[in-house]
Design an enzyme around this catalytic site. Structure first.
Site, PDB file in Angstrom:
ATOM      1  CG  HIS A 123      -6.736   5.421   1.873  1.00  0.00           C
ATOM      2  ND1 HIS A 123      -8.445   4.966   2.253  1.00  0.00           N
ATOM      3  CD2 HIS A 123      -7.450   6.382   3.284  1.00  0.00           C
ATOM      4  CE1 HIS A 123      -9.185   5.810   3.243  1.00  0.00           C
ATOM      5  NE2 HIS A 123      -8.581   6.163   3.505  1.00  0.00           N
ATOM      6  CG  ASP A 153      -9.651   2.070   0.176  1.00  0.00           C
ATOM      7  OD1 ASP A 153      -8.260   1.830   1.194  1.00  0.00           O
ATOM      8  OD2 ASP A 153     -10.327   3.506   1.030  1.00  0.00           O
ATOM      9  CB  SER A 229      -9.889   7.166   6.675  1.00  0.00           C
ATOM     10  OG  SER A 229     -10.408   7.060   5.201  1.00  0.00           O
TER      11      SER A 229
END
Length: 481
Positions: A123, A153, A229
């Site tokens: 993402h 992901d 992230s």
């Protein structure tokens, strides 16, 4: 930054996720004796700095950007007759025009190979036209996306025009991680620069998180914030135990509940970048369900454990290994599985072409079988078709279902039929309410076994449509006029 609402809180992606009494008494005294205040300068000066110095050079900032087109607003007077009478035809002047705008996202990444191979979250770089990475020593490089795996992901980047060897973070065996272990999270929260936070492992098999297909995450209370992230979660030996992915938050900041993808899954995706850039996952041909209290009681289990086999594909590795419907799978390899998510994760971290052992409970007797790990086969040609015309199916893309197609569409309990793979937005099928993953069983009394059957029956105009389809394992019937 993606968001998933749950119980008034938000799950946020982190881009800017038999002993004797005497023996027991003796050991309690020993543990009490170990808990003392620091008594020396050496104990007072204990620090995580050596670990950070070892790891931080291999944690990078990831900058992703993409260009989007925005339409300019049209004048409300464009089609007004009064406006045209006095000012003439201004349609060219006021016609809709688009302008370009650059969207940027910020995240972190971990160098896992000296040639400049970097792991980050999918993402972080989704839809990006350009990706750039910045190292802790302030060097910056353009990077190419060489693998994207939305199901986990995760994404793999490669530094472009790299010279020399890069620092790396070695992989740990995340299966050895235990609740209570100390960990460090390293990343670039809110774009302030590389930041290190410390915490413990709060849980090692969290599911129902809703971040990826493989619901199996390390939970930690180390502070993780937007921008973390793709960053590293490391143990005190400086090894990668997970990739930080999401947080559970009411405010958008860290509340002490962060989630990381285990290193064993990360390593599988990383190694796939060297194997043609495709993540190949093992298939054994089983459908399973969780074991609740009722099933556990019927099987005379002391407590619910394992997963129950509900279906086996004919000719599959599971069938050849002798596994039957009704068997209870207790473990994959040497690790227990207590729910379908754990079962799927354990298989996904194995390599295609290998062999693993299953512990099976059947009629109260436990035994082990060896199961080959193979690629899901395409037992029938998929014969993909797009249905057009005036039928309720106008706008769908359908395929013949096989284990390979089921794997691609993330349908783990279906092996055959005609499945809707995709639906055009604002189409008749979308308006009717069909969804990807629906299996068309029967239309107006005609059975649908191949895509050509659906194409043929949908081409005949009808005043009324009687449709039987399967969704999430349940047969449904609908009549449309």
């Amino acid at each position: 930054m993606g968001q998933l609402r749950k119980c008034a809180a938000r799950l946020l992606f982190c881009s800017v996720v038999g002993t004797s009494g005497a023996f027991v008494t003796q050991n309690m005294h020993a543990l009490a004796a170990e808990k003392t205040v620091p008594t020396s300068q050496g104990e007072i000066s204990l620090s995580f700095a050596p670990v950070v110095k070892k790891v931080s050079p291999a944690v990078v900032n990831v900058y992703a950007s993409r260009t989007v087109q925005e339409r300019r607003r049209v004048s409300p007077f464009l089609d007004d007759p009064f406006f045209r009478r006095f000012f003439g035809d201004q349609s060219d002047r006021f016609a809709p025009r688009s302008r370009s705008r650059v969207q940027s996202s910020l995240g972190s990444g971990v160098i896992v190979s000296a040639d400049g191979t970097i792991i980050t979250n999918h993402h972080v770089i989704a839809g990006a036209d350009e990706v750039r990475v910045a190292l802790s020593d302030r060097r910056e490089f353009d990077a190419d996306v060489i693998l994207k795996d939305e199901r986990t992901d995760l994404a793999v980047l490669k530094v472009r025009d790299a010279e020399g060897a890069f620092p790396v973070v070695p992989f740990a065996n995340s299966d050895e991680l235990e609740v209570g272990d100390l960990v460090l999270a390293i990343g670039n929260p809110f774009g302030v620069g590389q930041t290190v936070t410390q915490g413990i492992v709060s849980a090692v098999a969290r599911n129902q998180v809703g971040v990826s297909d493989y619901q199996f995450f390390i939970q930690t209370d180390a502070a993780i914030n937007p921008g973390n992230s793709g960053g590293a979660l490391v143990d005190l030996k400086g090894r990668l135990v997970g990739v930080n992915t999401a947080i559970f938050s009411r405010s958008g900041g860290s509340n002490g509940i962060g989630f990381a993808i285990p290193a064993n899954m990360v390593e599988v995706v990383s190694s796939a970048a060297d194997d043609g850039g495709i993540v190949r996952r093992p298939w054994v041909g089983t459908s399973v369900q969780p074991v609740g209290a009722d099933i556990a009681a019927s099987l005379a289990l002391e407590r619910p454990s394992g997963v129950l086999v509900t279906r086996i594909q004919e000719g599959s590795p599971a069938e050849r290994a002798g596994i039957r419907v009704g068997d209870l799978i207790l473990s994959v390899g040497d690790i227990n599985v207590d729910d379908p998510d754990a079962y799927g994760y354990r298989l996904a971290t194995k390599k295609v072409g290998g062999v693993t052992s299953f512990e099976i409970l059947r009629n109260g007797e436990a035994f082990r079988v060896d199961v080959n790990l193979e690629r899901a086969p395409e037992t029938v040609a998929r014969e993909a078709l797009e249905i057009n015309g005036s039928s309720p199916f106008a706008g769908v893309k359908v395929m013949n279902l096989s284990p390979a197609v089921a794997e691609e569409l993330r349908m783990y309990n279906e092996f055959s039929g005609v499945v809707i793979a995709d639906i055009q937005a604002r189409s008749k099928a979308a308006y009717v309410g069909f969804k990807p993953g629906d299996i068309i069983v029967e239309v107006n009394g005609s059975k649908v076994e191949r895509t050509k059957d659906l194409s043929k029956v949908s081409a005949v105009p009808q005043r009324t449509w009687h449709i039987t389809f399967k969704r999430a394992g349940q047969l449904r019937q609908v009549t449309l006029r």
